[in-house]
Design an enzyme around this catalytic site. Structure first.
Site, PDB file in Angstrom:
ATOM      1  N   LYS A 174      -2.322  -2.965   4.514  1.00 46.58           N
ATOM      2  CA  LYS A 174      -1.351  -2.909   5.612  1.00 46.58           C
ATOM      3  C   LYS A 174      -1.346  -1.488   6.143  1.00 46.58           C
ATOM      4  O   LYS A 174      -1.165  -0.529   5.382  1.00 46.58           O
ATOM      5  CB  LYS A 174       0.019  -3.284   5.068  1.00 46.58           C
TER       6      LYS A 174
HETATM    7  C1  R5P Z   1       7.191   0.471   4.992  1.00 46.70           C
HETATM    8  O1  R5P Z   1       6.504   0.957   4.096  1.00 46.70           O
HETATM    9  C2  R5P Z   1       7.794  -0.794   4.807  1.00 46.70           C
HETATM   10  O2  R5P Z   1       7.040  -1.367   3.793  1.00 46.70           O
HETATM   11  C3  R5P Z   1       7.856  -1.785   5.960  1.00 46.70           C
HETATM   12  O3  R5P Z   1       7.654  -3.043   5.421  1.00 46.70           O
HETATM   13  C4  R5P Z   1       6.829  -1.624   7.024  1.00 46.70           C
HETATM   14  O4  R5P Z   1       6.948  -0.385   7.619  1.00 46.70           O
HETATM   15  C5  R5P Z   1       6.860  -2.763   8.069  1.00 46.70           C
HETATM   16  O5  R5P Z   1       8.009  -2.775   8.765  1.00 46.70           O
HETATM   17  P1  R5P Z   1       8.129  -2.221  10.263  1.00 46.70           P
HETATM   18  O6  R5P Z   1       7.377  -3.209  11.122  1.00 46.70           O
HETATM   19  O7  R5P Z   1       9.603  -2.255  10.524  1.00 46.70           O
HETATM   20  O8  R5P Z   1       7.523  -0.866  10.298  1.00 46.70           O
END
Ligand code: R5P
Length: 271
Positions: A174
């Site tokens: 991710k």
């Molecule tokens: C960050 O490390 C967190 O794991 C969040 O899950 C990630 O940033 C995804 O969320 P967003 O789309 O709000 O950035």
């Protein structure tokens, strides 16, 4: 790949489309109760039918998600730091595999902080998680975290982070979308999903980012704030889903967003 690993991967990446819509609710593991995630159950429940997987900690899973919802879970298993602490990168493993298995997870997720003071520690945490994941047939999501340094999100840095995660054996990575994103996806031999980051100005911005990411090789999203901080989270999620799984253009997704928003408003009015 063994049967269990394949089966769990199919709970995360839809075998019919080869794509994934993951929904992230793990922000509270280091941030304050984030805006619109103050009461997790209220935020999570209406979105569950439209997410392939949800990503969160065991605490929020046990307290705020009905086990009979049949949600597929990617469990956040790293932490130990906070936004007001000395260094966000000083993370350790927070959850045992025994507990993850007890929770019937589809996968586990962990952050790495490449270039930080705790780079080595977080990368070895990832490697150890992969060792155990392989043993139990549980996919590992490697998350290329940037902490407070959002400006780090460029192709040179992110391709370094993603490649390291892949080399250490992570099953899915991710990361963030960035300019020249194709450089990140082509040099990472495992599937990539994108986080959304802080809320963007318009819905169209989110649809364009999602569409460009898919076009440039991402297999989906693991998004949070740009969905559930929107005034119409269900419409947002369904529109993003239409880009990821049905290859809708940003314009088609936006039209679909408006249609679902209208339907939702009518439902509320007639209730
Ligand atoms: C960050 O490390 C967190 O794991 C969040 O899950 C990630 O940033 C995804 O969320 P967003 O789309 O709000 O950035």
């Amino acid at each position: 790949m063994d049967w269990g690993m394949k089966s769990r991967m199919a709970r995360i990446i839809n075998p019919d489309t080869g794509k994934a819509v993951m929904l992230a609710f793990d922000h509270g593991y280091f941030l304050r109760p984030t805006h619109r995630l103050e009461e997790p159950r209220k935020t999570i429940e209406p979105l569950l039918p439209y997410a392939d997987t949800i990503m969160l900690t065991r605490g929020v899973l046990r307290s705020s998600v009905d086990p009979e919802s049949r949600a597929n879970v990617v469990l956040r298993v790293s932490g130990g730091t906070s936004i007001v602490g000395a260094d966000l990168s000083n993370e350790g493993l927070t959850t045992s595999f025994k507990d993850a298995i007890r929770l019937n997870v589809a996968g586990v997720g962990i952050s790495v902080f490449v270039g930080s003071e705790y780079e080595r520690q977080t990368l070895l945490n990832l490697a150890e998680l992969v060792n155990q994941g392989e043993e139990y047939g549980i996919p590992v999501l490697g998350i290329t975290a940037v902490g407070k340094e959002l400006e780090k999100r460029d192709a040179r840095y992110l391709s370094l982070c993603c490649r390291i995660c892949a080399e250490l054996g992570t099953h899915i990575v991710k990361t963030y979308f960035c300019e020249d994103f194709e450089k990140v996806t082509t040099s990472c031999p495992v599937p990539i999903v994108i986080a959304g980051g802080p809320k963007l100005e318009t819905e169209m911005d989110v649809f364009e980012m999602t569409h460009s990411a898919i076009e440039q090789g991402a297999i989906g999203v693991d998004m949070g704030r740009n969905i559930w901080q929107n005034d119409h989270p269900v419409a947002m999620l369904r529109a993003i889903r239409s880009i990821v799984h049905e290859n809708n253009s940003p314009k088609q997704a936006h039209d679909f967003f408006l249609t679902v928003r209208e339907e939702e408003s009518r439902k509320v009015a007639s209730a």
